[in-house]
Design an enzyme around this catalytic site. Structure first.
Site, PDB file in Angstrom:
ATOM      1  N   LYS A  47       0.812  -1.134   0.119  1.00 24.50           N
ATOM      2  CA  LYS A  47       0.177   0.190   0.044  1.00 24.50           C
ATOM      3  C   LYS A  47       0.862   1.121  -0.063  1.00 24.50           C
ATOM      4  O   LYS A  47       0.874   2.152  -0.881  1.00 24.50           O
ATOM      5  CB  LYS A  47      -1.076  -0.073   1.076  1.00 24.50           C
ATOM      6  CG  LYS A  47      -1.960  -1.111   1.272  1.00 24.50           C
ATOM      7  CD  LYS A  47      -3.064  -1.044   2.328  1.00 24.50           C
ATOM      8  CE  LYS A  47      -2.354  -0.733   3.739  1.00 24.50           C
ATOM      9  NZ  LYS A  47      -1.759  -2.103   4.176  1.00 24.50           N
TER      10      LYS A  47
ATOM     11  N   ARG B  10      -9.276   1.111   9.140  1.00 24.71           N
ATOM     12  CA  ARG B  10      -8.911  -0.360   9.450  1.00 24.71           C
ATOM     13  C   ARG B  10     -10.119  -1.062  10.180  1.00 24.71           C
ATOM     14  O   ARG B  10      -9.932  -2.178  10.598  1.00 24.71           O
ATOM     15  CB  ARG B  10      -7.539  -0.163  10.288  1.00 24.71           C
ATOM     16  CG  ARG B  10      -6.460  -0.490   9.460  1.00 24.71           C
ATOM     17  CD  ARG B  10      -5.330  -0.447  10.480  1.00 24.71           C
ATOM     18  NE  ARG B  10      -4.142  -1.193  10.238  1.00 24.71           N
ATOM     19  CZ  ARG B  10      -3.112  -0.478   9.656  1.00 24.71           C
ATOM     20  NH1 ARG B  10      -2.948   0.751   9.220  1.00 24.71           N
ATOM     21  NH2 ARG B  10      -1.981  -1.406   9.455  1.00 24.71           N
TER      22      ARG B  10
ATOM     23  N   ARG C  57      11.366  -6.499   4.798  1.00 19.32           N
ATOM     24  CA  ARG C  57      11.203  -5.194   4.621  1.00 19.32           C
ATOM     25  C   ARG C  57      12.111  -4.192   5.213  1.00 19.32           C
ATOM     26  O   ARG C  57      12.526  -4.342   6.415  1.00 19.32           O
ATOM     27  CB  ARG C  57       9.839  -4.732   4.822  1.00 19.32           C
ATOM     28  CG  ARG C  57       9.446  -3.443   4.310  1.00 19.32           C
ATOM     29  CD  ARG C  57       8.129  -3.552   4.133  1.00 19.32           C
ATOM     30  NE  ARG C  57       7.363  -3.203   5.463  1.00 19.32           N
ATOM     31  CZ  ARG C  57       6.043  -2.871   5.691  1.00 19.32           C
ATOM     32  NH1 ARG C  57       5.270  -2.851   4.554  1.00 19.32           N
ATOM     33  NH2 ARG C  57       5.680  -2.592   6.700  1.00 19.32           N
TER      34      ARG C  57
ATOM     35  N   ARG D 113      11.706  -1.835  10.633  1.00 24.97           N
ATOM     36  CA  ARG D 113      10.628  -1.611  11.535  1.00 24.97           C
ATOM     37  C   ARG D 113      10.325  -2.687  12.722  1.00 24.97           C
ATOM     38  O   ARG D 113      10.350  -3.888  12.526  1.00 24.97           O
ATOM     39  CB  ARG D 113       9.256  -1.446  10.874  1.00 24.97           C
ATOM     40  CG  ARG D 113       9.248   0.021  10.394  1.00 24.97           C
ATOM     41  CD  ARG D 113       8.072  -0.129   9.333  1.00 24.97           C
ATOM     42  NE  ARG D 113       6.754  -0.512  10.083  1.00 24.97           N
ATOM     43  CZ  ARG D 113       5.487  -0.329   9.401  1.00 24.97           C
ATOM     44  NH1 ARG D 113       5.447   0.195   8.056  1.00 24.97           N
ATOM     45  NH2 ARG D 113       4.407  -0.981   9.796  1.00 24.97           N
TER      46      ARG D 113
ATOM     47  N   ARG E  20      -0.045  -8.985  13.199  1.00 21.33           N
ATOM     48  CA  ARG E  20      -0.692  -7.871  12.623  1.00 21.33           C
ATOM     49  C   ARG E  20      -1.771  -8.568  11.360  1.00 21.33           C
ATOM     50  O   ARG E  20      -2.653  -8.002  11.045  1.00 21.33           O
ATOM     51  CB  ARG E  20       0.419  -7.084  11.745  1.00 21.33           C
ATOM     52  CG  ARG E  20       0.988  -6.170  12.831  1.00 21.33           C
ATOM     53  CD  ARG E  20       2.399  -5.711  12.191  1.00 21.33           C
ATOM     54  NE  ARG E  20       2.156  -4.657  11.052  1.00 21.33           N
ATOM     55  CZ  ARG E  20       3.169  -4.399  10.335  1.00 21.33           C
ATOM     56  NH1 ARG E  20       4.465  -5.158  10.256  1.00 21.33           N
ATOM     57  NH2 ARG E  20       3.041  -3.613   9.043  1.00 21.33           N
TER      58      ARG E  20
END
Ligand code: AMP
Length: 217
Positions: free
Chosen positions: A15, A90, A129, A162, A173
């Site tokens: 996203k 969300r 990531r 992160r 998540r």
């Protein structure tokens, strides 16, 4: 009229990466609720301190706090032409609140592209990531590596992993997405503004599909 788009999809669907492409193309503001929380965390604001525990556990920050933060951001003059929302809403309660706040600006959500990626692939994507410290540009050690390891191609700043991209949090998540955010697929689908995009393709191909969907809307 201002144009507002909501990018929907599980964590790791791309996203943020796609939002940057679309925002640039249409001169829209890119609003990432996750980035807003991370900024608050970095500056150790009250909001940041409140959000920290939820973020580290991969849980959602409570609706009232999140809605107030996004409302404040959308009210700024740079959003007069519209914005691309990434990571918000969300929950159905957040979606209701969004629709109410946009009504105040005589606007509404134009289109909700859902970037669809199967769960198995998300874990691999998120755990490789790397994020740029300065502006949140995102790289992946396998799928989208930076030219120089540890350095952002765009602005030369340091890349970091992160805290919530670690495996245990990633799994939580995804669970939270399935339980609390996935109902928004039906929510927007029943309002006839949802369009499904195959998020397993290359970054460039996903961008093309997204831009085509927006042009058609
Ligand atoms: P993201 O960068 O979008 O994955 O967001 C990182 C974290 O910020 C999430 O795991 C949540 O803890 C929090 N967060 C971001 N957006 C929202 C939202 N719309 N509602 C609740 N919590 C959020």
């Amino acid at each position: 009229m201002a144009r507002f788009y909501v990018l929907l999809g599980p964590p790791g669907a791309g996203k943020g990466t796609q939002a940057k492409v679309i925002a640039e193309k249409y001169g829209l503001v890119h609003i990432s609720s996750g980035d807003l929380f991370r900024e608050n965390l970095k500056n150790q604001t009250e909001l940041g301190k409140l959000a920290q525990g939820f973020m580290t556990r991969g849980e959602l920050v409570p609706d009232d706090v999140t809605i107030a933060m996004v409302r404040d951001r959308i009210s700024r003059p740079d959003c007069k032409k519209g914005a691309l929302l990434d990571g918000f809403p969300r929950t159905p309660a957040q979606a209701d609140a969004l629709s109410v706040m946009l009504k105040e600006f005589n606007s509404k959500v134009e289109l909700v592209p859902l970037i669809d990626v199967p769960t198995q692939e998300l874990i691999e994507r998120l755990s490789g990531r790397w994020t740029c410290r300065a502006q949140g540009h995102v790289f992946h050690e396998k799928f989208n590596p930076p030219k120089k390891a540890g350095i952002c191609d765009e602005d030369g700043s340091e890349l970091y992993q992160r805290e919530d991209d670690k495996k245990a949090t990633v799994e939580n998540r995804i669970k939270v997405y399935t339980e609390q955010t996935a109902p928004l697929i039906e929510y927007y689908s029943s309002r006839k503004i949802l369009v499904k995009i195959d998020g397993t393709k290359s970054i460039g191909d996903v961008s093309k599909e997204l831009l085509a969907a927006i042009e058609k809307a």
